[in-house]
Design an enzyme around this catalytic site. Structure first.
Site, PDB file in Angstrom:
ATOM      1  N   CYS A 174      41.513  43.510  46.977  1.00 39.62           N
ATOM      2  CA  CYS A 174      40.234  44.137  46.656  1.00 39.62           C
ATOM      3  C   CYS A 174      39.284  44.076  47.856  1.00 39.62           C
ATOM      4  O   CYS A 174      39.525  44.718  48.858  1.00 39.62           O
ATOM      5  CB  CYS A 174      39.631  43.524  45.397  1.00 39.62           C
ATOM      6  SG  CYS A 174      38.267  44.517  44.720  1.00 39.62           S
ATOM      7  N   HIS A 226      43.680  44.733  41.574  1.00 42.52           N
ATOM      8  CA  HIS A 226      43.835  43.292  41.352  1.00 42.52           C
ATOM      9  C   HIS A 226      45.216  43.000  40.779  1.00 42.52           C
ATOM     10  O   HIS A 226      45.434  43.156  39.583  1.00 42.52           O
ATOM     11  CB  HIS A 226      42.756  42.800  40.388  1.00 42.52           C
ATOM     12  CG  HIS A 226      41.400  42.822  40.970  1.00 42.52           C
ATOM     13  ND1 HIS A 226      40.899  41.799  41.739  1.00 42.52           N
ATOM     14  CD2 HIS A 226      40.432  43.769  40.935  1.00 42.52           C
ATOM     15  CE1 HIS A 226      39.679  42.103  42.134  1.00 42.52           C
ATOM     16  NE2 HIS A 226      39.376  43.294  41.667  1.00 42.52           N
ATOM     17  N   GLU A 238      46.593  40.187  40.191  1.00 41.95           N
ATOM     18  CA  GLU A 238      46.535  39.059  39.261  1.00 41.95           C
ATOM     19  C   GLU A 238      46.004  39.470  37.891  1.00 41.95           C
ATOM     20  O   GLU A 238      46.081  38.699  36.931  1.00 41.95           O
ATOM     21  CB  GLU A 238      45.681  37.930  39.862  1.00 41.95           C
ATOM     22  CG  GLU A 238      44.184  38.121  39.809  1.00 41.95           C
ATOM     23  CD  GLU A 238      43.618  39.157  40.768  1.00 41.95           C
ATOM     24  OE1 GLU A 238      42.393  39.380  40.718  1.00 41.95           O
ATOM     25  OE2 GLU A 238      44.390  39.749  41.567  1.00 41.95           O
TER      26      GLU A 238
END
Length: 194
Positions: free
Chosen positions: A77, A176, A178
């Site tokens: 990001c 993202h 994750e």
């Protein structure tokens, strides 16, 4: 495997640490030069504002360290944007690993880009096991331009932008991983296996 997660007062750090733990990596949040240099892999996460983050990096000379590392490095990001040359966000000079400009999405009523979107034109071992139906989670108002030398996947939102970048040992992702379910886990696993 030891993974250094670079501390630079940006958000989104805890979710990255949890993701590394789930994947069996020994991750530590740090801004210590020696710890970062000795780690097997480095992750540069973040949500936040470019000029403030760059100020923190420069105060600790992490800007010099980051561009000198030779182990696999993954920006996420804001981490992707700061690896680029320049950001329109407060006219910020960034790290210059990728000679690419970061621009703000027009028009203002359509930003930020939040939600799931698919990756396109995938071309990297980092994306092994994925195809153009792979969806990832985005939250951003700025994007890196597409550069055929370094862009390894694109996404379309208002215009095409670099979803992922690669140069030498540096990889970066605007979304993202994750927070991107199985697709994100695949990308992080591929990164750990580089």
């Amino acid at each position: 495997m030891d993974v250094a997660v670079i501390k630079y007062n940006a958000g989104n750090v805890q979710s990255v640490l949890y993701a590394m733990e789930r994947l069996g990596a020994n991750a530590i949040l740090t801004d210590d030069w020696e710890t970062i240099k000795k780690s097997d892999k480095v992750i540069f996460p973040g949500q936040g504002e470019a000029s403030t983050a760059m100020k923190y990096l420069k105060e600790r000379k992490l800007d010099q360290l980051i561009i000198a590392l030779d182990q696999p490095f993954f920006g996420i990001c804001l981490g992707l944007q700061l690896l680029c040359e320049h950001s329109e966000e407060y006219d910020t000079t960034c790290l210059g690993v990728f000679p690419i400009r970061v621009k703000k999405f027009p028009p203002l009523e359509k930003v930020p880009h939040i939600g799931w979107n698919n990756l396109q034109h995938l071309k990297s071992p980092l994306l092994e096991g994925l195809n153009d139906s792979a969806y990832v989670y985005y939250v951003h108002s700025y994007y890196a331009e597409v550069d055929p030398r370094y862009t390894i996947a694109t996404t379309h939102y208002i215009n095409d932008f670099s979803a992922l970048l690669h140069r030498d040992n540096y990889y970066a992702m605007q979304a993202h991983p994750e927070k991107s379910s199985e697709v994100g886990e695949t990308i992080l696993t591929n990164f750990l296996n580089l």
